[in-house]
Scaffold this active site. Structure first.
Site, PDB file in Angstrom:
ATOM      1  N   GLU A  11      45.196  15.460  57.212  1.00 34.36           N
ATOM      2  CA  GLU A  11      46.528  15.487  57.355  1.00 34.36           C
ATOM      3  C   GLU A  11      47.122  14.800  58.705  1.00 34.36           C
ATOM      4  O   GLU A  11      48.245  15.165  59.361  1.00 34.36           O
ATOM      5  CB  GLU A  11      46.988  17.123  57.605  1.00 34.36           C
ATOM      6  CG  GLU A  11      46.549  18.084  56.308  1.00 34.36           C
ATOM      7  CD  GLU A  11      47.217  17.835  55.199  1.00 34.36           C
ATOM      8  OE1 GLU A  11      48.423  17.285  55.172  1.00 34.36           O
ATOM      9  OE2 GLU A  11      46.845  18.068  53.884  1.00 34.36           O
ATOM     10  N   VAL A  27      44.229  29.246  56.193  1.00 36.87           N
ATOM     11  CA  VAL A  27      45.087  28.127  56.051  1.00 36.87           C
ATOM     12  C   VAL A  27      46.139  28.081  55.157  1.00 36.87           C
ATOM     13  O   VAL A  27      45.568  28.535  53.805  1.00 36.87           O
ATOM     14  CB  VAL A  27      44.286  26.898  55.989  1.00 36.87           C
ATOM     15  CG1 VAL A  27      45.210  25.478  56.119  1.00 36.87           C
ATOM     16  CG2 VAL A  27      43.267  26.626  57.154  1.00 36.87           C
ATOM     17  N   PHE A  28      47.203  28.190  55.338  1.00 37.41           N
ATOM     18  CA  PHE A  28      48.307  28.185  54.165  1.00 37.41           C
ATOM     19  C   PHE A  28      48.703  26.667  53.624  1.00 37.41           C
ATOM     20  O   PHE A  28      49.149  25.793  54.514  1.00 37.41           O
ATOM     21  CB  PHE A  28      49.723  28.778  54.459  1.00 37.41           C
ATOM     22  CG  PHE A  28      50.942  28.718  53.531  1.00 37.41           C
ATOM     23  CD1 PHE A  28      50.750  29.727  52.289  1.00 37.41           C
ATOM     24  CD2 PHE A  28      51.923  28.060  53.440  1.00 37.41           C
ATOM     25  CE1 PHE A  28      51.746  29.753  51.555  1.00 37.41           C
ATOM     26  CE2 PHE A  28      52.886  28.116  52.412  1.00 37.41           C
ATOM     27  CZ  PHE A  28      52.632  28.978  51.689  1.00 37.41           C
ATOM     28  N   GLY A  29      48.522  26.487  52.235  1.00 37.94           N
ATOM     29  CA  GLY A  29      48.777  25.187  51.801  1.00 37.94           C
ATOM     30  C   GLY A  29      49.953  25.427  50.860  1.00 37.94           C
ATOM     31  O   GLY A  29      50.069  26.319  50.255  1.00 37.94           O
ATOM     32  N   TYR A  30      51.005  24.248  51.035  1.00 32.34           N
ATOM     33  CA  TYR A  30      52.176  24.346  50.119  1.00 32.34           C
ATOM     34  C   TYR A  30      52.342  23.088  49.457  1.00 32.34           C
ATOM     35  O   TYR A  30      53.250  22.806  48.865  1.00 32.34           O
ATOM     36  CB  TYR A  30      53.302  24.684  50.875  1.00 32.34           C
ATOM     37  CG  TYR A  30      53.524  23.433  52.377  1.00 32.34           C
ATOM     38  CD1 TYR A  30      52.812  23.557  53.326  1.00 32.34           C
ATOM     39  CD2 TYR A  30      54.291  22.409  51.884  1.00 32.34           C
ATOM     40  CE1 TYR A  30      52.885  22.882  54.438  1.00 32.34           C
ATOM     41  CE2 TYR A  30      54.195  21.318  52.818  1.00 32.34           C
ATOM     42  CZ  TYR A  30      53.683  21.636  54.287  1.00 32.34           C
ATOM     43  OH  TYR A  30      53.703  20.536  55.223  1.00 32.34           O
ATOM     44  N   GLY A  31      51.451  22.159  49.856  1.00 37.85           N
ATOM     45  CA  GLY A  31      51.717  20.635  49.068  1.00 37.85           C
ATOM     46  C   GLY A  31      50.444  20.395  48.535  1.00 37.85           C
ATOM     47  O   GLY A  31      49.789  21.165  47.449  1.00 37.85           O
ATOM     48  N   SER A  32      49.674  19.400  48.729  1.00 40.15           N
ATOM     49  CA  SER A  32      48.263  19.058  47.952  1.00 40.15           C
ATOM     50  C   SER A  32      47.303  19.982  48.191  1.00 40.15           C
ATOM     51  O   SER A  32      46.263  20.051  47.347  1.00 40.15           O
ATOM     52  CB  SER A  32      47.771  17.647  48.535  1.00 40.15           C
ATOM     53  OG  SER A  32      47.447  17.662  49.698  1.00 40.15           O
TER      54      SER A  32
HETATM   55  C1  SIN Z   1      49.991  21.194  52.340  1.00 36.85           C
HETATM   56  O1  SIN Z   1      49.402  21.006  51.231  1.00 36.85           O
HETATM   57  O2  SIN Z   1      49.818  22.438  52.946  1.00 36.85           O
HETATM   58  C2  SIN Z   1      50.068  20.199  53.565  1.00 36.85           C
HETATM   59  C3  SIN Z   1      50.986  18.957  52.874  1.00 36.85           C
HETATM   60  C4  SIN Z   1      49.858  18.112  52.035  1.00 36.85           C
HETATM   61  O3  SIN Z   1      48.784  17.655  52.363  1.00 36.85           O
HETATM   62  O4  SIN Z   1      50.408  17.872  50.699  1.00 36.85           O
END
Ligand code: SIN
Length: 218
Positions: free
Chosen positions: A112, A19-24
């Site tokens: 999400e 799983v790629f995360g780019y935010g939280s």
């Molecule tokens: C993420 O972190 O990849 C999704 C956006 C978020 O929940 O901030």
């Protein structure tokens, strides 16, 4: 286009998922993971263009959180910040073991749920031609989801983030954690949108602290 959530069950059970995360997800990762890769995705632009009514705001006063906009689509939109053709979006890919896929997917789908759908991306490490992770799952609030609000003047977004609170806490905390985490994982990361918002929100916090301390002296 969102991908089917029915991944090949036997292969998932054996191999797990990425799983790629780019935010939280960068600073508040999935509950259980066995490996991680710091890297970037190409052809996406990270923006605080998604409303949050369940984490960092409320239905009456939504906060703003990040989503990824495909670069080709972003080019057709108005924006205050630039994104060059070869700019990349840094984040972290987490490997979820086969035994934890079901619970982690349920947890992330719930976390999400405010407009995000599941897609796949390839994740690269610097100076490597081939992706370090292929087809990692990623949660994106596409531009046609109802929580997508798009751009606004940067001062307005900063003010909204400063003023918003939700069940997961202060919206400013989300932004400041993200900016801090991006500097930690990739000091070379260029993300003018995130860093200018960080600068502006910190300035608002400081102004308000100064005003409060003046009031205390009266
Ligand atoms: C993420 O972190 O990849 C999704 C956006 C978020 O929940 O901030």
């Amino acid at each position: 286009m969102a991908v089917s959530t029915d991944l090949n069950p036997s292969s998932v059970a054996d191999n797990g998922i990425w799983v790629f995360g780019y935010g939280s997800l960068i600073w508040k990762p999935p509950i259980s993971y066995e490996d991680k890769v710091v890297g970037y995705v190409k052809n996406y632009v990270r923006r605080f263009w998604q409303h949050s009514t369940d984490h960092r705001g409320t239905p009456e006063a939504p906060g703003r959180v990040v989503t990824l906009v495909p670069h080709a689509e972003w080019k057709t939109m108005d924006d205050y910040h630039d994104h060059k053709d070869d700019d990349v979006c840094w984040g972290v890919a987490f490997k979820i073991p086969g035994t934890d896929v079901e619970t982690t997917r349920a947890y992330l789908d719930h976390r999400e749920k405010n407009g995000y759908t599941v897609h796949t991306v390839d994740v690269y490490r610097p100076n490597e031609e081939e992706p370090a992770v292929r087809n990692a799952l990623v949660y994106i609030g596409t531009t046609d989801n109802e929580a997508f609000v798009g751009g606004a003047p940067v001062d307005d977004i900063a003010q909204q983030i400063y003023e918003s609170y939700g069940p997961s806490g202060w919206n400013a905390e989300y932004l400041l954690n993200l900016a801090h985490a991006l500097r930690e994982i990739a000091p070379e990361s260029r993300d003018d949108h995130v860093f200018e918002l960080e600068h502006k929100v910190k300035a608002i916090i400081e102004r308000n602290e100064q005003a409060d301390s003046k009031l205390e002296k009266i």
